[in-house]
Every structure is written in C-alpha cells, then in structure tokens.
Write a protein that holds these residues in place. Structure first.
Motif, PDB file in Angstrom:
ATOM      1  N   UNK A 225       7.624 -26.872 -33.382  1.00  0.00           N
ATOM      2  CA  UNK A 225       9.269 -26.566 -32.186  1.00  0.00           C
ATOM      3  C   UNK A 225       8.604 -26.466 -30.716  1.00  0.00           C
ATOM      4  N   UNK A 226       7.323 -26.159 -30.953  1.00  0.00           N
ATOM      5  CA  UNK A 226       7.019 -25.086 -29.311  1.00  0.00           C
ATOM      6  C   UNK A 226       5.162 -25.722 -28.679  1.00  0.00           C
ATOM      7  N   UNK A 227       5.212 -26.517 -29.205  1.00  0.00           N
ATOM      8  CA  UNK A 227       3.549 -27.153 -28.764  1.00  0.00           C
ATOM      9  C   UNK A 227       2.908 -25.644 -28.276  1.00  0.00           C
ATOM     10  N   UNK A 228       2.490 -25.292 -29.043  1.00  0.00           N
ATOM     11  CA  UNK A 228       1.365 -23.483 -28.420  1.00  0.00           C
ATOM     12  C   UNK A 228      -0.073 -23.673 -28.822  1.00  0.00           C
ATOM     13  N   UNK A 229      -0.935 -23.038 -28.440  1.00  0.00           N
ATOM     14  CA  UNK A 229      -2.020 -22.705 -29.112  1.00  0.00           C
ATOM     15  C   UNK A 229      -2.213 -21.722 -28.210  1.00  0.00           C
ATOM     16  N   UNK A 230      -3.831 -20.453 -29.442  1.00  0.00           N
ATOM     17  CA  UNK A 230      -4.332 -19.444 -28.247  1.00  0.00           C
ATOM     18  C   UNK A 230      -5.409 -19.951 -27.902  1.00  0.00           C
ATOM     19  N   UNK A 231      -5.649 -18.938 -27.327  1.00  0.00           N
ATOM     20  CA  UNK A 231      -7.726 -20.030 -26.149  1.00  0.00           C
ATOM     21  C   UNK A 231      -8.062 -18.377 -25.988  1.00  0.00           C
ATOM     22  N   UNK A 232      -8.988 -18.032 -26.177  1.00  0.00           N
ATOM     23  CA  UNK A 232      -9.938 -17.453 -25.494  1.00  0.00           C
ATOM     24  C   UNK A 232     -10.950 -17.745 -24.786  1.00  0.00           C
ATOM     25  N   UNK A 233     -10.820 -17.686 -23.332  1.00  0.00           N
ATOM     26  CA  UNK A 233     -11.596 -17.518 -22.029  1.00  0.00           C
ATOM     27  C   UNK A 233     -12.896 -17.205 -22.209  1.00  0.00           C
ATOM     28  N   UNK A 234     -13.323 -17.337 -20.554  1.00  0.00           N
ATOM     29  CA  UNK A 234     -14.871 -17.539 -20.978  1.00  0.00           C
ATOM     30  C   UNK A 234     -14.935 -15.475 -20.327  1.00  0.00           C
ATOM     31  N   UNK A 235     -14.162 -15.004 -19.978  1.00  0.00           N
ATOM     32  CA  UNK A 235     -13.925 -13.569 -19.785  1.00  0.00           C
ATOM     33  C   UNK A 235     -13.759 -12.494 -21.064  1.00  0.00           C
ATOM     34  N   UNK A 236     -13.594 -13.620 -21.845  1.00  0.00           N
ATOM     35  CA  UNK A 236     -12.724 -12.697 -23.553  1.00  0.00           C
ATOM     36  C   UNK A 236     -11.697 -12.797 -23.256  1.00  0.00           C
ATOM     37  N   UNK A 237     -10.507 -12.848 -22.055  1.00  0.00           N
ATOM     38  CA  UNK A 237      -8.969 -12.891 -22.466  1.00  0.00           C
ATOM     39  C   UNK A 237      -8.230 -14.240 -23.495  1.00  0.00           C
ATOM     40  N   UNK A 238      -7.939 -13.717 -23.917  1.00  0.00           N
ATOM     41  CA  UNK A 238      -6.424 -14.376 -24.940  1.00  0.00           C
ATOM     42  C   UNK A 238      -5.567 -14.826 -24.457  1.00  0.00           C
ATOM     43  N   UNK A 239      -5.336 -15.832 -24.611  1.00  0.00           N
ATOM     44  CA  UNK A 239      -4.280 -16.707 -23.628  1.00  0.00           C
ATOM     45  C   UNK A 239      -3.473 -17.699 -24.366  1.00  0.00           C
ATOM     46  N   UNK A 240      -2.002 -17.489 -24.474  1.00  0.00           N
ATOM     47  CA  UNK A 240      -1.365 -18.016 -25.446  1.00  0.00           C
ATOM     48  C   UNK A 240      -0.462 -19.512 -24.733  1.00  0.00           C
ATOM     49  N   UNK A 241      -0.698 -20.543 -24.820  1.00  0.00           N
ATOM     50  CA  UNK A 241      -0.952 -21.968 -23.722  1.00  0.00           C
ATOM     51  C   UNK A 241       0.735 -22.900 -24.371  1.00  0.00           C
ATOM     52  N   UNK A 242       1.192 -22.969 -23.536  1.00  0.00           N
ATOM     53  CA  UNK A 242       2.597 -23.914 -24.063  1.00  0.00           C
ATOM     54  C   UNK A 242       2.277 -25.579 -22.987  1.00  0.00           C
ATOM     55  N   UNK A 243       1.978 -26.041 -24.483  1.00  0.00           N
ATOM     56  CA  UNK A 243       1.598 -27.289 -23.480  1.00  0.00           C
ATOM     57  C   UNK A 243       2.078 -28.768 -24.256  1.00  0.00           C
ATOM     58  N   UNK A 244       3.441 -29.160 -23.525  1.00  0.00           N
ATOM     59  CA  UNK A 244       4.774 -30.169 -24.033  1.00  0.00           C
ATOM     60  C   UNK A 244       4.610 -30.563 -22.577  1.00  0.00           C
ATOM     61  N   UNK A 245       5.732 -31.165 -21.674  1.00  0.00           N
ATOM     62  CA  UNK A 245       5.448 -31.761 -20.668  1.00  0.00           C
ATOM     63  C   UNK A 245       5.499 -30.409 -19.532  1.00  0.00           C
ATOM     64  N   UNK A 246       5.300 -29.801 -19.789  1.00  0.00           N
ATOM     65  CA  UNK A 246       5.199 -28.462 -18.909  1.00  0.00           C
ATOM     66  C   UNK A 246       3.516 -27.667 -19.192  1.00  0.00           C
TER      67      UNK A 246
END
Length: 266
Positions: A225-246
């Motif tokens: 449904x959503x095309x999403x993933x979680x990532x941790x960046x180098x500062x230790x922040x966790x981000x929720x990414x939406x990965x489709x055409x946008x």
C-alpha cells in the motif's frame, strides 16, 4: 548510480509472491541505498498467497537477488520472519545464505537507544481481531487493493504519482483505526515490559513514528500500500521514508526523543 548511505535500514511486509507487491519501487530503493545493517522485519515472502495462487513476477526474484547480493558484499542482513512467512521461523538461530534468522532482536542506535524488533503478529489478540485484514474481510481487502491498483494506473496515464487509495480509505474506517490504535498500544506495552527505549515492527501496513508514554513506536509500513521504510541516519535519528514516484521523508524522531514533542513532521 549514487547510493545514499544509512547505517541501518528496516523494511517489512514486502509480500513477494502477491500480485499487489510493489517490487519495482522496492528494487529502486534497495539499488539507491547502502547500509551496514538491513533488517527484514517479516512477511518478505507471502507464502499464504503462493499457496492460494502461484504468482511470481521476475521483479520479485530480483528483490531477493538484490538482498542476497548485499549480504554477500558485507551488509549484515537480519531476518525476522512474520506470519505470512512463518515457515522460516523454523530456522531461528541459524544463518541462511549469509542472512541471520531471529525471532526478535534488540537494535542499539548510534545514540545508544535500544529498540525491540519484531514483526508484530503477536499483538493480534490485543486488537480483538485475528488480523487487521479481517476488519474488512479478505475479499473486501483484495477489492480495496484492486481499486488501489487501477486508481494508480489511471493516475500514471495522466502523469500522476503513486498514491495509496487503500491506505486513505483504511484510515477512514472506524474499526480499522480502532484496531490500529490497539495494536500500537500493545506494542508500546511490550517495549515497556522489555525495558527498551522503543519498538520497531510492521504487520499492520500502517507506517508511523510516534512517542507514546515515553516509548518510541516505529512501524516501517509495507510495500503493498505505502512503499515505506525506516532508516537510521549517521546522527542516530530514525526517519520514515516514503519511496514511490515522490521520494520523501515522512517523519523523523530525534535520538534523544522521550516525549511527543520530539517527533516532528518532515
């Protein structure tokens, strides 16, 4: 190709073998990123769907091939099987083709925050339903994804970006919202019981980062449904990414987050 680096990436609910799997978006994501650790948080292959009707698009094999290639080239890949691929729970504690299989796992961020990782089907009883899809019924959910599929085909004809009609409708069904809330509360309760700072799961196809009762709740969503993933960046922040055409960041949680004020929309 330029690869965006994240120390850690979490994906789940890919449902390879299911006709509505957005494997092409996931392939683009995997080929556009690199990481030290890749967590597969369950329902990577949909064995339930494959038993009902065999479907295996070439892109589904390419996803597995891409993950395997990452594992062989130094990425630590940790697989936590879900309910749709629960057969692989028989291999917990083993390593299959360079992929570690675990029932649950504790991830410590670079900021020192400890997160419990599990798929999330253990919380089905808390929602008072067997599984989220049963709120609407299997047939109705399949019809919802059918509408989602054709809506986006029409949108593409007119140059529109991918948009999840299924997710939009689900968030407007009272019983669905009620079950999602119950699931999140059960997950937070489990994290508190385990003495960790947060929990990362999937299962309900509802991507979200929030802080509840001092616990950071993270759901990496899905690739149906959503095309999403979680990532941790180098500062230790966790981000929720939406990965489709946008391709965009939906939510960020700071490494020191302990209250709702620490979560902000991106």
């Amino acid at each position: 190709m330029t690869h965006t680096y994240y120390p850690t990436i979490w994906i789940s609910d890919v449902h390879l073998g299911y006709k509505d799997c957005k494997a092409e978006f996931l392939l683009d994501f995997l080929n556009s990123t690199r990481c030290d650790t890749l967590y597969l948080v369950g329902d990577i292959v949909d064995l339930w769907s494959l038993k009902r009707q065999f479907f295996w698009h070439p892109s589904h094999y390419q996803v597995l091939e891409c993950i395997q290639r990452k594992a062989e080239n130094g990425t630590r890949v940790i697989y936590i099987p879900g309910n749709h691929d629960e057969t692989f729970r028989n291999y917990v504690g083993k390593t299959l083709f360079h992929v570690e299989v675990h029932k649950t796992y504790i991830h410590t961020t670079s900021a020192g925050k400890r997160f419990l990782l599990l798929h999330g089907d253990d919380f089905d009883s808390a929602t008072r339903y067997n599984k989220l899809i049963s709120i609407i019924g299997d047939a109705a959910y399949d019809f919802l994804l059918f509408l989602n599929r054709w809506t986006n085909r029409v949108r593409r004809l007119y140059g529109g970006h991918y948009w999840s009609l299924a997710s939009w409708l689900k968030n407007r069904v009272h019983k669905a919202r009620e079950a999602i809330h119950a699931f999140e509360q059960a997950a937070v309760h489990e994290a508190k019981k385990r003495g960790v700072d947060g929990i990362i799961c999937g299962h309900i196809h509802q991507p979200r980062i929030s802080v509840m009762d001092g616990i950071v709740y993270c759901n990496d969503g899905d690739w149906i449904e959503n095309c999403t993933a979680l990532v941790e960046n180098e500062q230790g922040r966790i981000e929720l990414l939406h990965w489709s055409d946008i391709k965009k960041v939906l939510t960020v949680v700071e490494p020191e987050a302990v209250s709702s004020e620490d979560v902000k929309a991106a």
